[in-house]
Design an enzyme around this catalytic site. Sequence first.
Site, PDB file in Angstrom:
ATOM      1  N   TYR A 133       4.518  -0.068   9.250  1.00 14.09           N
ATOM      2  CA  TYR A 133       4.174  -1.380   8.695  1.00 14.09           C
ATOM      3  C   TYR A 133       5.484  -2.040   8.258  1.00 14.09           C
ATOM      4  O   TYR A 133       6.104  -1.613   7.300  1.00 14.09           O
ATOM      5  CB  TYR A 133       3.232  -1.192   7.502  1.00 14.09           C
ATOM      6  N   GLU A 148      -7.525  -3.286   7.965  1.00 14.73           N
ATOM      7  CA  GLU A 148      -6.943  -2.767   6.730  1.00 14.73           C
ATOM      8  C   GLU A 148      -7.881  -3.116   5.578  1.00 14.73           C
ATOM      9  O   GLU A 148      -8.244  -4.275   5.396  1.00 14.73           O
ATOM     10  CB  GLU A 148      -5.562  -3.393   6.517  1.00 14.73           C
ATOM     11  N   ASP A 167       1.242  -6.733  -4.816  1.00 16.65           N
ATOM     12  CA  ASP A 167       0.386  -7.810  -4.320  1.00 16.65           C
ATOM     13  C   ASP A 167       0.717  -9.138  -4.966  1.00 16.65           C
ATOM     14  O   ASP A 167       0.982  -9.210  -6.164  1.00 16.65           O
ATOM     15  CB  ASP A 167      -1.093  -7.482  -4.576  1.00 16.65           C
TER      16      ASP A 167
END
Length: 281
Positions: free
Chosen positions: A184, A59, A70
């Site tokens: 995911y 990734e 994030d």
Amino acid sequence: MSQNQADPQQKGRIAARFAQLKQEGRGALMPFLEAYDPDPATSLAILRGMPGAGADLIEVGVPFSDPMADGPTVQLAGQRALKAGGTLAGALAMVRDFRKDDGDTPVILMGYFNPIMSYGVERFAVDAAASGVDGLIVVDVPPEEADVLEPAVAQGLDIIRLVAPTTDDARLPKVLNGGSGFIYYVAIAGITGTRSADAGALVEAIPRLRKFTDLPIAIGFGVRTPQQAAEAAKVADGAVVASALIETLAKSLDENGRARPNTVRLVLDQVRELSHAVRGN
């Protein structure tokens, strides 16, 4: 599967890798790196070294000035990358360079829609496919707006769907609709790199998810140690490790934020440890 593997537009490289690992009876290790962190050459050296260190898929983060999903570790990586001149075009160039020596390891770009929109969605889709990108994780594009990524689908790129612990059974079909490659699973609610995934919760969550999809499931967000990676790869089909690797890179830098001679080796050694755990050796 052979039909997918033969597709010149890369579609199926992710599926082929997961099928191969299923035959081998093990899950995948998917390490993460931020493109251009801390500089283009070091970042490319890490990317090139990852398959040999045991990465099954990779990734690659695209630097962006406002990475809302994030945590602090990945945000700092993005800031270093931006300072080093990191862009979406730069990330694509990195993948192109990587593909000169590796035609098999799937590469997934992770980022936000703004850089894609600025680049031009159709132009990006063509360039990403030509560069050897296999899949996209676009964090801030919800399923209801996923048609903006249709040009990427048309170019044979897999659109990886994110599923959170808070996604209920009523919403899951909508979230999964149109996804491909793999799912995911975000193992913790919240931002990346702040705490570890709970093994017990994963044992309950993954079977629930499998009722709604035949795609492989990779677990990320909160997978940090070799033991956690091994557990995640057993419970699901793969483990994504990001913040732990970025922390190793960050600690290796000198006082000016530059790579030291051992930076690449330290990160790849950690990938190797994770891989040994996932492979059970």
